[in-house]
Scaffold this motif. Sequence first.
Motif, PDB file in Angstrom:
ATOM      1  N   TYR A  98     115.269  37.588  18.990  1.00 55.27           N
ATOM      2  CA  TYR A  98     114.055  38.106  18.529  1.00 55.27           C
ATOM      3  C   TYR A  98     113.666  37.707  17.112  1.00 55.27           C
ATOM      4  O   TYR A  98     114.303  37.590  16.217  1.00 55.27           O
ATOM      5  N   GLY A  99     112.313  37.239  17.312  1.00 62.24           N
ATOM      6  CA  GLY A  99     111.934  36.598  15.823  1.00 62.24           C
ATOM      7  C   GLY A  99     111.134  37.750  15.186  1.00 62.24           C
ATOM      8  O   GLY A  99     110.297  38.427  15.717  1.00 62.24           O
ATOM      9  N   TYR A 100     111.575  38.060  13.867  1.00 64.97           N
ATOM     10  CA  TYR A 100     110.825  38.890  12.936  1.00 64.97           C
ATOM     11  C   TYR A 100     109.716  38.332  11.998  1.00 64.97           C
ATOM     12  O   TYR A 100     110.334  37.264  11.210  1.00 64.97           O
ATOM     13  N   GLY A 101     108.501  38.565  11.925  1.00 63.02           N
ATOM     14  CA  GLY A 101     107.883  38.030  10.820  1.00 63.02           C
ATOM     15  C   GLY A 101     107.794  36.324  11.247  1.00 63.02           C
ATOM     16  O   GLY A 101     107.512  35.853  12.089  1.00 63.02           O
ATOM     17  N   SER A 102     107.877  35.760   9.862  1.00 58.99           N
ATOM     18  CA  SER A 102     107.801  34.434   9.640  1.00 58.99           C
ATOM     19  C   SER A 102     109.382  33.916   9.371  1.00 58.99           C
ATOM     20  O   SER A 102     109.358  32.625   9.040  1.00 58.99           O
ATOM     21  N   ALA A 103     110.117  34.573   9.879  1.00 60.82           N
ATOM     22  CA  ALA A 103     111.351  34.224   9.166  1.00 60.82           C
ATOM     23  C   ALA A 103     111.916  33.036  10.193  1.00 60.82           C
ATOM     24  O   ALA A 103     111.893  33.097  11.431  1.00 60.82           O
ATOM     25  N   TRP A 104     112.708  32.147   9.532  1.00 58.44           N
ATOM     26  CA  TRP A 104     113.564  31.202  10.684  1.00 58.44           C
ATOM     27  C   TRP A 104     115.010  31.338  10.343  1.00 58.44           C
ATOM     28  O   TRP A 104     115.503  31.962   9.390  1.00 58.44           O
ATOM     29  N   TYR A 105     115.593  31.247  11.278  1.00 55.17           N
ATOM     30  CA  TYR A 105     117.171  31.428  11.662  1.00 55.17           C
ATOM     31  C   TYR A 105     117.738  29.963  11.978  1.00 55.17           C
ATOM     32  O   TYR A 105     117.565  29.450  12.948  1.00 55.17           O
ATOM     33  N   ARG A 106     118.899  29.851  10.930  1.00 59.63           N
ATOM     34  CA  ARG A 106     119.390  28.499  11.186  1.00 59.63           C
ATOM     35  C   ARG A 106     120.928  28.589  11.220  1.00 59.63           C
ATOM     36  O   ARG A 106     121.607  27.556  11.076  1.00 59.63           O
ATOM     37  N   THR A 107     121.444  29.955  11.320  1.00 54.96           N
ATOM     38  CA  THR A 107     123.039  29.793  11.683  1.00 54.96           C
ATOM     39  C   THR A 107     123.266  30.216  12.913  1.00 54.96           C
ATOM     40  O   THR A 107     122.732  31.114  13.615  1.00 54.96           O
TER      41      THR A 107
END
Length: 124
Positions: A98-107
């Motif tokens: 699930y994506g919150y706001g404008s955060a990117w997830y890279r791990t």
Amino acid sequence: QLQASGGGLVQAGGSLRLSCAASGRTFSSYVVGWFRQAPGKERDFAAAIRWSGGSTYYADSVKGRFTIFRDAAKNTVYLEMNSLKPEDTAVYYCAARYGYGSAWYRTVNDYPYWGQGTQVTVSS
């Protein structure tokens, strides 16, 4: 449940398109990422897409060669890989969260849902 497909053997300079299809849920409000793991190495981030809006993020190693995009009608995310190099050889995994706001997830730890992986082999 995520299903990754499209891997194969290709010569250096060639192209492949990987697919990541979701069953049992839609990608709405999710971030979908592609990771890759070469033999003896850690699983590394390659690219991600925010389903809502379609914004994308790439690792430097693939930027300009790989394109991630989505098909809402098919509930599928694709990774178009061009100008492939032998060092792109790896098992490729798609993952979602699930994506919150404008955060990117890279791990790896950022993503709770994973597909089974598809092998990409680039010969020199």
